[in-house]
Scaffold this motif. Sequence first.
Motif, short mmCIF file in Angstrom:
data_model
loop_
_atom_site.label_atom_id
_atom_site.label_comp_id
_atom_site.label_asym_id
_atom_site.label_seq_id
_atom_site.Cartn_x
_atom_site.Cartn_y
_atom_site.Cartn_z
N ILE A 21 -28.85 -13.09 17.26
CA ILE A 21 -27.54 -13.14 17.90
C ILE A 21 -26.60 -12.10 17.27
O ILE A 21 -25.89 -11.38 17.98
N ALA A 22 -26.62 -12.00 15.94
CA ALA A 22 -25.77 -11.03 15.25
C ALA A 22 -26.18 -9.61 15.62
O ALA A 22 -25.31 -8.73 15.81
N LEU A 23 -27.47 -9.36 15.73
CA LEU A 23 -27.95 -8.03 16.09
C LEU A 23 -27.58 -7.68 17.53
O LEU A 23 -27.19 -6.54 17.81
N THR A 24 -27.65 -8.64 18.42
CA THR A 24 -27.23 -8.40 19.81
C THR A 24 -25.74 -8.07 19.87
O THR A 24 -25.33 -7.15 20.58
N ALA A 25 -24.93 -8.80 19.11
CA ALA A 25 -23.50 -8.52 19.07
C ALA A 25 -23.24 -7.13 18.48
O ALA A 25 -22.38 -6.40 18.98
N TRP A 31 -21.79 -0.02 21.50
CA TRP A 31 -21.64 0.63 22.80
C TRP A 31 -20.20 0.59 23.29
O TRP A 31 -19.76 1.48 23.99
N LEU A 32 -19.48 -0.50 22.97
CA LEU A 32 -18.12 -0.68 23.46
C LEU A 32 -17.13 -0.55 22.31
O LEU A 32 -17.06 -1.44 21.47
N PRO A 33 -16.36 0.50 22.28
CA PRO A 33 -15.45 0.72 21.14
C PRO A 33 -14.10 0.01 21.30
O PRO A 33 -13.08 0.52 20.87
N PHE A 34 -14.06 -1.17 21.92
CA PHE A 34 -12.80 -1.86 22.16
C PHE A 34 -12.30 -2.66 20.96
O PHE A 34 -11.11 -2.91 20.84
N PHE A 35 -13.20 -3.09 20.10
CA PHE A 35 -12.83 -3.92 18.96
C PHE A 35 -13.27 -3.24 17.66
O PHE A 35 -14.29 -3.60 17.08
#
Length: 89
Positions: A21-25, A31-35
Motif C-alpha cells: 500500500i505504501a509503495l502504491t501511494a 506521478w502527481l506533484p500536487f502534494f
Amino acid sequence: MDHLFIYIISIGYWFFQVIKIALTAYIILTWLPFFPKLQTVMTDIMNPLLTPVRRLLNRSVFHTRGLDLSPIILYLLVVYGAQLCISLR
C-alpha cells in the motif's frame, strides 16, 4: 508451536500488505506533484527499501538511465513475499 508459526507468517503477510500500500501511494505521488510534503514523507519512508533494489539494477542488464524500475521490481518482490506467506499457512 504450530500456532506460533502461523502467527509469525500472518505478521509477515500483513507487513507485505502495508509495504504494498505504501509503495502504491509512493508511485502515485511521484506521478502527481500536487502534494509535495506528502511526497517528501513517502520518499523518506520508501528510500531505505528502494536503495538496495536500485543498487542491484545499476549492476544488472536492466539498468536504464532515464527510467527508474526499482519501484516495479520492489512491488513484484513484495507481492511474491505475500504469496509465499499465504502458501506457508
